[in-house]
Design an enzyme around this catalytic site. Structure first.
Site, PDB file in Angstrom:
ATOM      1  N   TYR A  50      -1.641   0.280  10.115  1.00 18.52           N
ATOM      2  CA  TYR A  50      -1.928  -0.418   8.857  1.00 18.52           C
ATOM      3  C   TYR A  50      -0.699  -0.368   7.944  1.00 18.52           C
ATOM      4  O   TYR A  50      -0.245  -1.410   7.448  1.00 18.52           O
ATOM      5  CB  TYR A  50      -3.136   0.248   8.170  1.00 18.52           C
ATOM      6  CG  TYR A  50      -3.350  -0.229   6.753  1.00 18.52           C
ATOM      7  CD1 TYR A  50      -3.848  -1.495   6.479  1.00 18.52           C
ATOM      8  CD2 TYR A  50      -3.047   0.605   5.666  1.00 18.52           C
ATOM      9  CE1 TYR A  50      -4.032  -1.929   5.170  1.00 18.52           C
ATOM     10  CE2 TYR A  50      -3.231   0.181   4.356  1.00 18.52           C
ATOM     11  CZ  TYR A  50      -3.726  -1.087   4.116  1.00 18.52           C
ATOM     12  OH  TYR A  50      -3.901  -1.509   2.812  1.00 18.52           O
ATOM     13  N   THR A  98       0.814  -1.213   0.000  1.00 19.58           N
ATOM     14  CA  THR A  98       0.000   0.000   0.000  1.00 19.58           C
ATOM     15  C   THR A  98       0.846   1.261   0.000  1.00 19.58           C
ATOM     16  O   THR A  98       1.977   1.261   0.528  1.00 19.58           O
ATOM     17  CB  THR A  98      -0.890   0.016   1.259  1.00 19.58           C
ATOM     18  OG1 THR A  98      -1.453   1.312   1.422  1.00 19.58           O
ATOM     19  CG2 THR A  98      -0.113  -0.312   2.521  1.00 19.58           C
TER      20      THR A  98
HETATM   21  N1  LIG Z   1      -8.784  -0.984  -1.325  1.00 19.08           N
HETATM   22  C1  LIG Z   1      -7.710  -0.215  -1.408  1.00 19.08           C
HETATM   23  O1  LIG Z   1      -7.791   0.967  -1.784  1.00 19.08           O
HETATM   24  C2  LIG Z   1      -6.359  -0.792  -1.086  1.00 19.08           C
HETATM   25  C3  LIG Z   1      -5.241   0.044  -1.196  1.00 19.08           C
HETATM   26  C4  LIG Z   1      -3.992  -0.490  -0.918  1.00 19.08           C
HETATM   27  C5  LIG Z   1      -3.835  -1.824  -0.567  1.00 19.08           C
HETATM   28  N2  LIG Z   1      -4.919  -2.615  -0.470  1.00 19.08           N
HETATM   29  C6  LIG Z   1      -4.713  -4.018  -0.096  1.00 19.08           C
HETATM   30  O2  LIG Z   1      -5.378  -4.871  -1.013  1.00 19.08           O
HETATM   31  C7  LIG Z   1      -5.803  -6.066  -0.372  1.00 19.08           C
HETATM   32  C8  LIG Z   1      -7.256  -6.340  -0.690  1.00 19.08           C
HETATM   33  O3  LIG Z   1      -8.040  -5.249  -0.238  1.00 19.08           O
HETATM   34  P1  LIG Z   1      -9.575  -5.099  -0.601  1.00 19.08           P
HETATM   35  O4  LIG Z   1      -9.846  -3.655  -0.785  1.00 19.08           O
HETATM   36  O5  LIG Z   1      -9.952  -6.051  -1.655  1.00 19.08           O
HETATM   37  O6  LIG Z   1     -10.238  -5.518   0.791  1.00 19.08           O
HETATM   38  P2  LIG Z   1     -11.368  -6.603   1.131  1.00 19.08           P
HETATM   39  O7  LIG Z   1     -11.636  -6.460   2.591  1.00 19.08           O
HETATM   40  O8  LIG Z   1     -12.505  -6.496   0.182  1.00 19.08           O
HETATM   41  O9  LIG Z   1     -10.625  -7.972   0.832  1.00 19.08           O
HETATM   42  C9  LIG Z   1      -9.857  -8.663   1.774  1.00 19.08           C
HETATM   43  C10 LIG Z   1     -10.272 -10.129   1.695  1.00 19.08           C
HETATM   44  O10 LIG Z   1      -9.437 -10.897   2.549  1.00 19.08           O
HETATM   45  C11 LIG Z   1     -10.253 -11.739   3.375  1.00 19.08           C
HETATM   46  N3  LIG Z   1      -9.475 -11.947   4.596  1.00 19.08           N
HETATM   47  C12 LIG Z   1      -9.135 -11.056   5.553  1.00 19.08           C
HETATM   48  N4  LIG Z   1      -8.358 -11.615   6.480  1.00 19.08           N
HETATM   49  C13 LIG Z   1      -8.188 -12.920   6.107  1.00 19.08           C
HETATM   50  C14 LIG Z   1      -7.464 -14.021   6.657  1.00 19.08           C
HETATM   51  N5  LIG Z   1      -6.769 -13.901   7.785  1.00 19.08           N
HETATM   52  N6  LIG Z   1      -7.500 -15.207   6.001  1.00 19.08           N
HETATM   53  C15 LIG Z   1      -8.227 -15.358   4.848  1.00 19.08           C
HETATM   54  N7  LIG Z   1      -8.911 -14.340   4.292  1.00 19.08           N
HETATM   55  C16 LIG Z   1      -8.890 -13.138   4.911  1.00 19.08           C
HETATM   56  C17 LIG Z   1     -11.562 -11.013   3.549  1.00 19.08           C
HETATM   57  O11 LIG Z   1     -12.649 -11.857   3.859  1.00 19.08           O
HETATM   58  C18 LIG Z   1     -11.711 -10.357   2.166  1.00 19.08           C
HETATM   59  O12 LIG Z   1     -12.376 -11.220   1.262  1.00 19.08           O
HETATM   60  C19 LIG Z   1      -5.529  -5.856   1.126  1.00 19.08           C
HETATM   61  O13 LIG Z   1      -4.356  -6.570   1.482  1.00 19.08           O
HETATM   62  C20 LIG Z   1      -5.320  -4.350   1.244  1.00 19.08           C
HETATM   63  O14 LIG Z   1      -4.437  -4.019   2.288  1.00 19.08           O
HETATM   64  C21 LIG Z   1      -6.192  -2.140  -0.706  1.00 19.08           C
HETATM   65  O1  LIG Z   2     -16.566   9.676   3.959  1.00 20.57           O
HETATM   66  C1  LIG Z   2     -15.399   9.957   3.657  1.00 20.57           C
HETATM   67  C2  LIG Z   2     -14.436   8.943   3.328  1.00 20.57           C
HETATM   68  C3  LIG Z   2     -13.148   9.348   3.032  1.00 20.57           C
HETATM   69  N1  LIG Z   2     -12.805  10.664   3.036  1.00 20.57           N
HETATM   70  C4  LIG Z   2     -11.435  11.067   2.704  1.00 20.57           C
HETATM   71  O2  LIG Z   2     -11.147  10.583   1.420  1.00 20.57           O
HETATM   72  C5  LIG Z   2      -9.754  10.233   1.306  1.00 20.57           C
HETATM   73  C6  LIG Z   2      -9.634   8.810   0.832  1.00 20.57           C
HETATM   74  O3  LIG Z   2     -10.108   7.954   1.863  1.00 20.57           O
HETATM   75  P1  LIG Z   2     -10.405   6.406   1.639  1.00 20.57           P
HETATM   76  O4  LIG Z   2     -10.955   5.877   2.909  1.00 20.57           O
HETATM   77  O5  LIG Z   2     -11.200   6.229   0.392  1.00 20.57           O
HETATM   78  O6  LIG Z   2      -8.966   5.786   1.344  1.00 20.57           O
HETATM   79  P2  LIG Z   2      -7.609   5.911   2.182  1.00 20.57           P
HETATM   80  O7  LIG Z   2      -6.727   6.876   1.439  1.00 20.57           O
HETATM   81  O8  LIG Z   2      -7.823   6.168   3.611  1.00 20.57           O
HETATM   82  O9  LIG Z   2      -7.035   4.431   2.138  1.00 20.57           O
HETATM   83  C7  LIG Z   2      -6.992   3.613   0.964  1.00 20.57           C
HETATM   84  O10 LIG Z   2      -5.760   3.723   0.327  1.00 20.57           O
HETATM   85  C8  LIG Z   2      -4.676   3.536   1.173  1.00 20.57           C
HETATM   86  C9  LIG Z   2      -3.456   3.718   0.325  1.00 20.57           C
HETATM   87  O11 LIG Z   2      -3.435   5.020  -0.190  1.00 20.57           O
HETATM   88  C10 LIG Z   2      -4.735   2.194   1.912  1.00 20.57           C
HETATM   89  O12 LIG Z   2      -4.057   1.183   1.273  1.00 20.57           O
HETATM   90  C11 LIG Z   2      -6.117   1.734   2.316  1.00 20.57           C
HETATM   91  O13 LIG Z   2      -6.212   0.324   2.414  1.00 20.57           O
HETATM   92  C12 LIG Z   2      -7.182   2.165   1.391  1.00 20.57           C
HETATM   93  O14 LIG Z   2      -8.420   2.042   2.061  1.00 20.57           O
HETATM   94  C13 LIG Z   2      -9.164  10.455   2.724  1.00 20.57           C
HETATM   95  O15 LIG Z   2      -8.559  11.703   2.749  1.00 20.57           O
HETATM   96  C14 LIG Z   2     -10.393  10.466   3.624  1.00 20.57           C
HETATM   97  O16 LIG Z   2     -10.232  11.254   4.781  1.00 20.57           O
HETATM   98  C15 LIG Z   2     -13.729  11.646   3.349  1.00 20.57           C
HETATM   99  O17 LIG Z   2     -13.419  12.831   3.380  1.00 20.57           O
HETATM  100  N2  LIG Z   2     -15.000  11.253   3.648  1.00 20.57           N
END
Ligand SMILES: NC(=O)c1ccc[n+]([C@@H]2O[C@H](COP(=O)([O-])OP(=O)(O)OC[C@H]3O[C@@H](n4cnc5c(N)ncnc54)[C@H](O)[C@@H]3O)[C@@H](O)[C@H]2O)c1
Ligand SMILES: O=c1ccn([C@@H]2O[C@H](COP(=O)(O)OP(=O)(O)O[C@H]3O[C@H](CO)[C@H](O)[C@H](O)[C@H]3O)[C@@H](O)[C@H]2O)c(=O)[nH]1
Length: 340
Positions: free
Chosen positions: A141, A117
């Site tokens: 995180y 991330t």
């Molecule tokens: N969504 C974002 O913007 C974002 C940004 C950066 C990194 N990531 C990373 O991408 C990955 C996927 O994120 P996502 O947005 O799809 O989230 P998500 O919560 O939709 O997916 C995570 C999945 O992992 C499963 N899981 C959690 N813990 C587990 C465990 N111990 N064993 C087996 N399964 C488990 C959950 O049930 C879920 O299906 C994560 O590792 C997250 O840190 C996401």
């Molecule tokens: O209701 C809301 C939700 C979010 N935000 C703002 O929008 C921006 C983006 O927030 P998100 O929650 O959409 O995403 P984050 O940047 O906090 O985090 C996401 O991206 C990160 C990497 O940049 C991490 O990996 C994390 O898992 C993933 O959720 C932040 O400034 C947050 O404060 C608002 O103002 N209002």
């Protein structure tokens, strides 16, 4: 030649499973379904309900399914939750990843892709952020993911396994064919919440902090379409399977949008002028995160196909509407195999 996708019932993992299935690859999913959904795993792809930190289970799955590569998405992802529950985040993101990697090493899995991330960088002073920038996470995180990166680096140096670490910036949108999207009802992501406000599922949207050192005072993020991100993983897998070296790369588009700009886009695309409220800063939020993308473009030949905020919002909105119209969409259609 089976690819094991941990967290494949989740948001990003399910798009990777679709991308692998579209490419004709053998795939299986391990997911504990804590935030994932059975319905997000395509029919025909084996789904095992279990913990990615269960080393004995992993060893058995690697053997039984002939796993040659692991793509590790499973984890806990909410930055503010990690501030209040650091023990939970270090357990799920770091300790359990160690067990998974140990099983991979012992099981002879040579190729490993890890979801990291932008949060590993903390509050970088230079933008866009290069992979060589200082890593000073400001949330548990980010630290929990950075520790896993370090474990992988050392394990790759010591054992016959190679890895690609992908540092995602902000992932958004949904499968353009409407097969998957962000389905977790308590998701905290800005674009999903704004779409819910546009569809009348929320009374309003909060803007967390307006006094950041950014052009309009709200946080800036680099939003990447989830389908482009899945394609980047397929390229990373090809790279490893072709004998390529271990790499760590940013995944973003290299341009940022503020919270207010995202809200404008959602209002523009939806045609709905929902209420926006100014709220205090949220814990653990860095002011600006924008990726330098030269490395992934040059090393993997990554070319984004959906680098357009309105397109990302339109896909997210379509998915949110589908969830609303079919509240059953995220409910199990079939039972997963149980671990043990
Ligand atoms: N969504 C974002 O913007 C974002 C940004 C950066 C990194 N990531 C990373 O991408 C990955 C996927 O994120 P996502 O947005 O799809 O989230 P998500 O919560 O939709 O997916 C995570 C999945 O992992 C499963 N899981 C959690 N813990 C587990 C465990 N111990 N064993 C087996 N399964 C488990 C959950 O049930 C879920 O299906 C994560 O590792 C997250 O840190 C996401
Ligand atoms: O209701 C809301 C939700 C979010 N935000 C703002 O929008 C921006 C983006 O927030 P998100 O929650 O959409 O995403 P984050 O940047 O906090 O985090 C996401 O991206 C990160 C990497 O940049 C991490 O990996 C994390 O898992 C993933 O959720 C932040 O400034 C947050 O404060 C608002 O103002 N209002």
């Amino acid at each position: 030649m089976t690819v094991l996708v941990t967290g494949g019932a989740g948001y990003i993992g399910s798009h990777m499973v679709l991308a692998l299935a579209d490419a004709g690859r053998e795939t299986m999913v391990l997911d504990d379904l804590s935030t994932g959904f059975v319905a997000q795993v395509p029919d025909g792809v084996p789904l095992v309900r279990g913990d990615c930190g269960d080393e004995a289970l992993l060893k058995r799955l690697i053997r039984e399914f002939g796993v040659t590569a692991i793509v590790h998405f499973a984890g806990s992802i909410v930055v503010p939750d990690s501030v209040t529950n650091p023990l939970g985040y270090y357990l799920n993101n770091t300790v359990r990843s160690r067990a998974l990697i140990a099983a991979a090493v012992e099981g002879g899995v040579r190729n490993f892709i890890f979801s990291s991330t932008a949060a590993v960088y903390g509050e970088p002073e230079v933008s866009p952020i290069a992979e060589s920038s200082a890593m000073q996470p400001i949330s548990p995180y980010g630290a929990s993911k950075l520790m896993t990166e370090w474990m992988l680096r050392d394990i790759v140096a010591a054992h016959d396994i190679r890895s690609v670490v992908l540092r995602y910036f902000n992932v958004a949108g949904a499968d353009p064919q409407g097969r998957s999207g962000q389905s977790f009802p308590r998701a905290t992501h800005l674009i999903k919440l704004a779409c819910q406000a546009a569809l009348g599922q929320r009374s309003h949207l909060d803007v967390f902090g307006q006094d950041y050192a950014t052009p309009d005072g709200t946080c800036v993020r680099d939003y990447i379409h989830v389908s482009d991100l899945a394609r980047a993983h397929v390229l990373a897998l090809d790279h490893l399977e072709d004998g390529g070296e271990s790499l760590t790369m940013n995944c973003g588009y290299g341009r940022g949008f503020s919270v207010l700009e995202v809200i404008e886009a959602v209002k523009r695309v939806s045609g709905v002028d929902f209420e926006v409220r100014l709220a205090p800063r949220r814990a653990g939020d860095p002011p600006s995160l924008v990726a330098a993308t030269d490395l992934i473009r040059s090393r993997l030949g990554f070319k984004p196909a959906r680098d357009d905020l309105d397109l990302i919002v339109a896909d997210a909105l379509r998915w949110e509407l589908a969830l609303q119209q079919n509240a059953q969409a995220a409910v199990s259609k079939r039972e997963p195999a149980l671990a043990g």
